[in-house]
Structure formats: structure tokens, C-alpha cells
Design a protein around this motif. Structure first.
Motif, PDB file in Angstrom:
ATOM      1  N   PHE A 103      17.252  40.656   5.024  1.00  0.00           N
ATOM      2  CA  PHE A 103      16.104  41.957   4.493  1.00  0.00           C
ATOM      3  C   PHE A 103      16.007  41.250   3.060  1.00  0.00           C
ATOM      4  N   LYS A 104      14.645  41.270   2.578  1.00  0.00           N
ATOM      5  CA  LYS A 104      14.387  40.897   1.368  1.00  0.00           C
ATOM      6  C   LYS A 104      14.695  41.731   0.033  1.00  0.00           C
ATOM      7  N   PHE A 105      14.815  43.088   0.548  1.00  0.00           N
ATOM      8  CA  PHE A 105      15.072  44.195  -0.365  1.00  0.00           C
ATOM      9  C   PHE A 105      16.446  44.703  -0.349  1.00  0.00           C
ATOM     10  N   LYS A 106      17.378  43.743   0.186  1.00  0.00           N
ATOM     11  CA  LYS A 106      18.574  44.403   0.752  1.00  0.00           C
ATOM     12  C   LYS A 106      19.187  44.910  -0.649  1.00  0.00           C
ATOM     13  N   LYS A 107      19.136  44.091  -1.932  1.00  0.00           N
ATOM     14  CA  LYS A 107      19.953  44.540  -3.176  1.00  0.00           C
ATOM     15  C   LYS A 107      19.428  45.925  -3.670  1.00  0.00           C
ATOM     16  N   VAL A 108      17.907  45.863  -3.598  1.00  0.00           N
ATOM     17  CA  VAL A 108      17.110  47.207  -3.863  1.00  0.00           C
ATOM     18  C   VAL A 108      17.536  48.290  -3.087  1.00  0.00           C
ATOM     19  N   LEU A 109      17.908  48.030  -1.741  1.00  0.00           N
ATOM     20  CA  LEU A 109      18.272  49.370  -0.940  1.00  0.00           C
ATOM     21  C   LEU A 109      19.684  49.647  -1.381  1.00  0.00           C
ATOM     22  N   THR A 110      20.474  48.645  -1.611  1.00  0.00           N
ATOM     23  CA  THR A 110      21.940  49.063  -1.953  1.00  0.00           C
ATOM     24  C   THR A 110      22.112  49.750  -3.137  1.00  0.00           C
ATOM     25  N   VAL A 111      21.029  49.309  -4.466  1.00  0.00           N
ATOM     26  CA  VAL A 111      21.170  50.138  -5.552  1.00  0.00           C
ATOM     27  C   VAL A 111      20.473  51.735  -5.329  1.00  0.00           C
ATOM     28  N   LYS A 112      19.419  51.788  -4.575  1.00  0.00           N
ATOM     29  CA  LYS A 112      18.946  52.989  -4.213  1.00  0.00           C
ATOM     30  C   LYS A 112      19.894  53.906  -3.406  1.00  0.00           C
ATOM     31  N   GLU A 113      20.651  53.359  -2.545  1.00  0.00           N
ATOM     32  CA  GLU A 113      21.905  54.011  -1.959  1.00  0.00           C
ATOM     33  C   GLU A 113      22.859  54.352  -2.707  1.00  0.00           C
ATOM     34  N   ARG A 114      23.032  53.833  -3.714  1.00  0.00           N
ATOM     35  CA  ARG A 114      24.278  54.024  -4.835  1.00  0.00           C
ATOM     36  C   ARG A 114      23.674  55.252  -5.776  1.00  0.00           C
ATOM     37  N   GLU A 115      22.468  55.271  -5.879  1.00  0.00           N
ATOM     38  CA  GLU A 115      21.761  56.042  -6.717  1.00  0.00           C
ATOM     39  C   GLU A 115      21.904  57.338  -5.900  1.00  0.00           C
ATOM     40  N   LYS A 116      21.525  57.234  -4.879  1.00  0.00           N
ATOM     41  CA  LYS A 116      21.561  58.627  -3.907  1.00  0.00           C
ATOM     42  C   LYS A 116      22.899  59.103  -3.919  1.00  0.00           C
ATOM     43  N   ASP A 117      23.991  58.273  -3.761  1.00  0.00           N
ATOM     44  CA  ASP A 117      25.450  58.870  -3.742  1.00  0.00           C
ATOM     45  C   ASP A 117      25.690  59.359  -5.289  1.00  0.00           C
ATOM     46  N   GLU A 118      25.442  58.924  -6.134  1.00  0.00           N
ATOM     47  CA  GLU A 118      25.330  59.549  -7.497  1.00  0.00           C
ATOM     48  C   GLU A 118      24.936  61.130  -7.764  1.00  0.00           C
ATOM     49  N   ALA A 119      23.513  60.958  -7.161  1.00  0.00           N
ATOM     50  CA  ALA A 119      22.758  62.402  -7.186  1.00  0.00           C
ATOM     51  C   ALA A 119      23.513  63.206  -6.178  1.00  0.00           C
ATOM     52  N   LEU A 120      24.167  62.845  -5.051  1.00  0.00           N
ATOM     53  CA  LEU A 120      24.860  63.750  -4.226  1.00  0.00           C
ATOM     54  C   LEU A 120      25.920  64.370  -4.968  1.00  0.00           C
ATOM     55  N   ASP A 121      26.768  63.274  -5.819  1.00  0.00           N
ATOM     56  CA  ASP A 121      27.840  63.847  -6.371  1.00  0.00           C
ATOM     57  C   ASP A 121      27.420  64.822  -7.456  1.00  0.00           C
ATOM     58  N   MET A 122      26.458  64.626  -8.167  1.00  0.00           N
ATOM     59  CA  MET A 122      26.218  65.386  -9.434  1.00  0.00           C
ATOM     60  C   MET A 122      25.736  66.841  -8.743  1.00  0.00           C
ATOM     61  N   TYR A 123      24.892  66.650  -7.693  1.00  0.00           N
ATOM     62  CA  TYR A 123      24.518  68.010  -6.948  1.00  0.00           C
ATOM     63  C   TYR A 123      25.783  68.737  -6.208  1.00  0.00           C
ATOM     64  N   ASN A 124      26.461  68.139  -5.875  1.00  0.00           N
ATOM     65  CA  ASN A 124      27.865  68.913  -5.459  1.00  0.00           C
ATOM     66  C   ASN A 124      28.898  69.350  -6.745  1.00  0.00           C
ATOM     67  N   GLN A 125      28.960  68.876  -7.789  1.00  0.00           N
ATOM     68  CA  GLN A 125      29.244  69.327  -8.915  1.00  0.00           C
ATOM     69  C   GLN A 125      28.529  70.644  -9.316  1.00  0.00           C
ATOM     70  N   SER A 126      27.283  70.392  -9.128  1.00  0.00           N
ATOM     71  CA  SER A 126      26.525  71.681  -9.840  1.00  0.00           C
ATOM     72  C   SER A 126      26.829  72.749  -8.910  1.00  0.00           C
ATOM     73  N   VAL A 127      26.954  72.480  -7.697  1.00  0.00           N
ATOM     74  CA  VAL A 127      27.057  73.608  -6.644  1.00  0.00           C
ATOM     75  C   VAL A 127      28.623  74.365  -6.926  1.00  0.00           C
ATOM     76  N   LYS A 128      29.537  73.416  -7.208  1.00  0.00           N
ATOM     77  CA  LYS A 128      30.762  73.867  -7.618  1.00  0.00           C
ATOM     78  C   LYS A 128      30.756  74.926  -8.775  1.00  0.00           C
ATOM     79  N   ARG A 129      30.214  74.393  -9.945  1.00  0.00           N
ATOM     80  CA  ARG A 129      29.928  75.027 -11.190  1.00  0.00           C
ATOM     81  C   ARG A 129      29.274  76.459 -10.828  1.00  0.00           C
TER      82      ARG A 129
END
Length: 147
Positions: free
Chosen positions: A5-31
Motif C-alpha cells: 500500500f503506497k500510503f502505508k506510512k500515512v495510514l500508520t501516522v493517522k492511526e497513531r494520531e487517532k490513538d492519541e486522540a482516544l487517549d486524550m478523550y478518555n482522560q477528559s472523560v475521567k476528569r
């Protein structure tokens, strides 16, 4: 030939950003939950104190104790006002991170769909090439029989 897949690295970066966003969301829910629980406990404490004071007023209560209770209730109201603002802020923050998470999720989905389409196109191309190769082999075998 393996699929790449020619956009494999971009997909990996986007997945990492999504995981970080999920982590931030979970922290905000906890707060939000923590501050909402604190607000609830303060409101419950105020309600209990007012109930206690009204019960004591029926029996009779010294003026000093009434003043003490009023002062305490006043302080509780200040704390409640403060925590209401904190809860509103936490709710807004939670909504913001939820929107960011949804955006990141959408971006990842787009790249996953692109990957699926690209993979299907690759497989179709491979089948066509394989079919053409089989046709060429068949023609060569037929020509060899003729000779």
C-alpha cells in the motif's frame, strides 16, 4: 509479487494520531467524571446540612449554631459555584476531544477504504496477468503440438 500500500506510512501516522486522540478523550472523560462526582458530593453535603438544620430548628437551635450552619452553607455554595464552572469546563473539553476523535477516526477510515480499493485493484490486475500468462502458455503448448 506482494501487495504494498503506497500510503502505508500515512495510514500508520493517522492511526497513531487517532490513538492519541482516544487517549486524550478518555482522560477528559475521567476528569469530567471526577469533577462531576465532587460537585455531586458537595451538593449532597449541602442538602444534608440543610435537612439537619431544618430538623434542629423544629426542636430548637441556638443562634450561634444557626450562624455557624449559615456560614458553612455559604462556603459550600461558593465551592459548588466553583465546581459548576469546573464541570462546565470539563464538559466542554470532553466535547472538544470527542470531536477531534471523530475527525481522526474519519481520516483513518478514509485511508482504510483507499487501502481496500487499492488491494482489490491489485488482486484484479494480478488475476488478469495470471489469466494472460495462462493463455500464452496454452498457445505455446498448442503451437508445440502442431510442430
Amino acid at each position: 509479487m506482494a501487495y504494498h500500500f503506497k500510503f502505508k506510512k500515512v495510514l500508520t501516522v493517522k492511526e497513531r494520531e487517532k490513538d492519541e486522540a482516544l487517549d486524550m478523550y478518555n482522560q477528559s472523560v475521567k476528569r469530567f467524571e471526577e469533577t462531576a462526582n465532587e460537585l455531586y458530593s458537595l451538593m449532597k453535603k449541602k442538602e444534608d446540612l440543610e435537612t439537619y438544620q431544618s430538623e434542629r430548628l423544629v426542636v430548637g437551635l441556638p443562634v450561634l449554631e444557626i450562624r455557624h450552619h449559615q456560614h458553612f452553607v455559604h462556603n459550600l455554595e461558593k465551592s459548588i459555584d466553583h465546581f459548576q464552572k469546573v464541570v462546565i469546563n470539563a464538559r466542554n473539553q470532553m466535547s472538544y476531544y470527542q470531536e477531534r476523535l471523530m475527525e481522526k477516526n474519519t481520516e483513518v477510515k478514509k485511508f482504510e477504504i483507499m487501502k481496500e480499493k487499492s488491494e482489490l485493484a491489485f488482486l484484479t490486475e494480478m488475476k488478469q496477468a495470471e489469466g494472460k500468462q495462462m493463455d500464452d502458455i496454452s498457445i505455446q503448448q498448442f503451437m508445440n503440438r502442431e510442430n
